[in-house]
Design a protein around this motif. Sequence first.
Motif, PDB file in Angstrom:
ATOM      1  N   UNK A 287      26.861  83.246  81.793  1.00 54.75           N
ATOM      2  CA  UNK A 287      27.831  83.948  80.888  1.00 54.75           C
ATOM      3  C   UNK A 287      28.993  83.261  80.317  1.00 54.75           C
ATOM      4  N   UNK A 288      29.683  82.316  81.176  1.00 53.57           N
ATOM      5  CA  UNK A 288      30.612  81.525  80.746  1.00 53.57           C
ATOM      6  C   UNK A 288      29.974  80.205  79.844  1.00 53.57           C
ATOM      7  N   UNK A 289      29.112  79.959  80.018  1.00 51.99           N
ATOM      8  CA  UNK A 289      28.472  78.785  78.919  1.00 51.99           C
ATOM      9  C   UNK A 289      27.813  79.544  77.755  1.00 51.99           C
ATOM     10  N   UNK A 290      27.520  80.995  77.750  1.00 46.73           N
ATOM     11  CA  UNK A 290      26.997  81.456  76.631  1.00 46.73           C
ATOM     12  C   UNK A 290      28.190  81.797  75.525  1.00 46.73           C
ATOM     13  N   UNK A 291      29.383  82.172  76.312  1.00 51.14           N
ATOM     14  CA  UNK A 291      30.720  82.544  75.645  1.00 51.14           C
ATOM     15  C   UNK A 291      31.080  81.162  74.731  1.00 51.14           C
ATOM     16  N   UNK A 292      30.885  80.201  75.707  1.00 47.87           N
ATOM     17  CA  UNK A 292      31.072  78.872  74.827  1.00 47.87           C
ATOM     18  C   UNK A 292      30.236  78.364  73.707  1.00 47.87           C
ATOM     19  N   UNK A 293      28.746  78.822  73.831  1.00 48.57           N
ATOM     20  CA  UNK A 293      27.797  78.388  73.051  1.00 48.57           C
ATOM     21  C   UNK A 293      28.267  79.173  71.548  1.00 48.57           C
ATOM     22  N   UNK A 294      28.507  80.476  71.912  1.00 47.42           N
ATOM     23  CA  UNK A 294      28.744  81.217  70.441  1.00 47.42           C
ATOM     24  C   UNK A 294      30.226  81.061  69.996  1.00 47.42           C
ATOM     25  N   UNK A 295      30.912  80.229  70.622  1.00 40.79           N
ATOM     26  CA  UNK A 295      32.261  80.066  70.227  1.00 40.79           C
ATOM     27  C   UNK A 295      33.218  81.406  69.941  1.00 40.79           C
ATOM     28  N   UNK A 296      33.103  82.308  70.939  1.00 41.89           N
ATOM     29  CA  UNK A 296      33.836  83.668  70.959  1.00 41.89           C
ATOM     30  C   UNK A 296      35.108  83.495  70.652  1.00 41.89           C
ATOM     31  N   UNK A 297      35.850  84.215  69.995  1.00 47.73           N
ATOM     32  CA  UNK A 297      37.199  84.511  69.916  1.00 47.73           C
ATOM     33  C   UNK A 297      38.042  85.064  70.746  1.00 47.73           C
ATOM     34  N   UNK A 298      37.506  86.063  71.519  1.00 43.13           N
ATOM     35  CA  UNK A 298      38.259  86.796  72.638  1.00 43.13           C
ATOM     36  C   UNK A 298      37.186  86.869  73.591  1.00 43.13           C
ATOM     37  N   UNK A 299      37.461  86.661  74.811  1.00 40.08           N
ATOM     38  CA  UNK A 299      36.862  87.113  75.944  1.00 40.08           C
ATOM     39  C   UNK A 299      37.446  88.087  76.878  1.00 40.08           C
ATOM     40  N   UNK A 300      36.953  89.194  77.257  1.00 39.89           N
ATOM     41  CA  UNK A 300      37.530  90.127  78.211  1.00 39.89           C
ATOM     42  C   UNK A 300      36.618  90.180  79.544  1.00 39.89           C
TER      43      UNK A 300
ATOM     44  N   UNK B 241      41.169  80.238  72.768  1.00 46.67           N
ATOM     45  CA  UNK B 241      40.872  81.717  72.322  1.00 46.67           C
ATOM     46  C   UNK B 241      41.734  82.670  72.908  1.00 46.67           C
ATOM     47  N   UNK B 242      41.657  83.703  72.690  1.00 46.17           N
ATOM     48  CA  UNK B 242      42.380  84.814  72.975  1.00 46.17           C
ATOM     49  C   UNK B 242      41.940  85.593  74.352  1.00 46.17           C
ATOM     50  N   UNK B 243      42.438  85.716  75.388  1.00 43.19           N
ATOM     51  CA  UNK B 243      41.875  86.318  76.695  1.00 43.19           C
ATOM     52  C   UNK B 243      42.749  87.488  77.211  1.00 43.19           C
TER      53      UNK B 243
ATOM     54  N   UNK C  51      33.859  89.233  73.190  1.00 39.09           N
ATOM     55  CA  UNK C  51      32.701  89.753  73.984  1.00 39.09           C
ATOM     56  C   UNK C  51      33.381  89.371  75.480  1.00 39.09           C
ATOM     57  N   UNK C  52      32.423  89.852  76.409  1.00 40.77           N
ATOM     58  CA  UNK C  52      32.896  89.608  77.625  1.00 40.77           C
ATOM     59  C   UNK C  52      31.917  89.925  78.647  1.00 40.77           C
ATOM     60  N   UNK C  53      32.316  90.043  80.038  1.00 47.14           N
ATOM     61  CA  UNK C  53      31.319  90.471  81.080  1.00 47.14           C
ATOM     62  C   UNK C  53      32.019  91.123  82.273  1.00 47.14           C
ATOM     63  N   UNK C  54      31.277  92.132  83.008  1.00 46.35           N
ATOM     64  CA  UNK C  54      31.483  92.621  84.391  1.00 46.35           C
ATOM     65  C   UNK C  54      31.348  91.655  85.441  1.00 46.35           C
TER      66      UNK C  54
ATOM     67  N   UNK D 199      31.169  93.610  74.485  1.00 46.44           N
ATOM     68  CA  UNK D 199      30.794  92.958  75.613  1.00 46.44           C
ATOM     69  C   UNK D 199      29.142  92.786  75.979  1.00 46.44           C
ATOM     70  N   UNK D 200      29.026  91.571  76.207  1.00 45.50           N
ATOM     71  CA  UNK D 200      27.417  91.434  76.630  1.00 45.50           C
ATOM     72  C   UNK D 200      27.255  91.937  78.054  1.00 45.50           C
ATOM     73  N   UNK D 201      28.312  91.991  78.868  1.00 47.22           N
ATOM     74  CA  UNK D 201      28.123  92.514  80.278  1.00 47.22           C
ATOM     75  C   UNK D 201      27.511  91.644  81.105  1.00 47.22           C
TER      76      UNK D 201
END
Length: 348
Positions: free
Chosen positions: A210-223, A260-262, A193-196, A156-158
């Motif tokens: 944070x949300x746009x970063x997750x989209x930019x790196x095309x993460x497969x799972x976000x928590x 993605x998986x959430x 990855x994900x954030x608090x 997680x990037x947090x």
Amino acid sequence: MAAIIAKAENTHKLAKQEIVALLADDAHTQEIFAAADRVRRRYVGDEVHLRGLIEFSNTCRQNCHYCGLRRDNTNVVRYRMEPDAIIDLARKAKEYGYRTVVLQSGEDPYYTVDILRHIISEIKKLGVAVTLSIGEKSRDEYAAYRQAGADRYLLRIETTDRLLYEDLDPGMSFENRLRCLRDLRSLGYELGTGCLIGLPGQTLESLADDILFFQEIDADMIGVGPFIPNPDTPLAAAAGGAFTSSLKVMAIIRLLLPDINIPATTAMETLDKNGRMIALQSGANVVMPNVTEGDYRRHYALYPGKICVGDTPAQCRSCITGKITAIGRGISTGHGFRLRKTAQENGE
């Protein structure tokens, strides 16, 4: 607001200020959740993926201000499991019906590359997928774990606010965190990855980033989950995050990364007794029940009030299955890898 929600649901794209507007608005929260649930159903279906969580060490070399496992917390009873014990828990997880095992720990230097390679390779022989959540490592270490059979990595990037990150994670480098995520992606891991939500000093703008970063790196799972202050940390007196705010961030992530998986995170249920089921009805499609046994559950004290610390793994498996079927969802029998789908494939 209705137009922004419709745009997110149909195009899976929003500008930063549109995300901020959704985060700031309290009048259309249920519409956001409903839209996220529709997108979840279209892209990943009604099955819920269960992933058995093994918390194998609560020793950590890092000193993050928000984490109960931080190095300077002397009130934690520290533990680390021996490799055979970890492998045995994974074997039990397979018997309980889990098709993925998540190995999670603090950043514990006791577990060398050779030890972890042995653990991973033995667990892979069980026919399950292996997710690692063990912190920052070198590229060579990540490559060794991947070669041993690890399928996914959760880091997680947090927060993507560089100043906030380095203020809350003393001695750590934001650039190194990004390097780790890039290395994991290039080595072929499914990237989580994900954030608090609710960190002191966090703004709606930084959450949108944070949300746009997750989209930019095309993460497969976000928590994502609420920040819950731990009394044994420097942030003991902080206000903490709210359940609804965390749920809204999660729902917007589903709208923008539809396939993605959430996970419905445990921290959400710490704030609301039905938190994980509400999350599953607001965009989530994964639950990670704990298969760690005995006192280890209680000692993996990231935050206070953590649920199910007195339950057995069998009780957790039975309980979560009952809750999921009660909301009309089924349990997946697959390994739960991301199945990439385009809008066209979904008739949009």
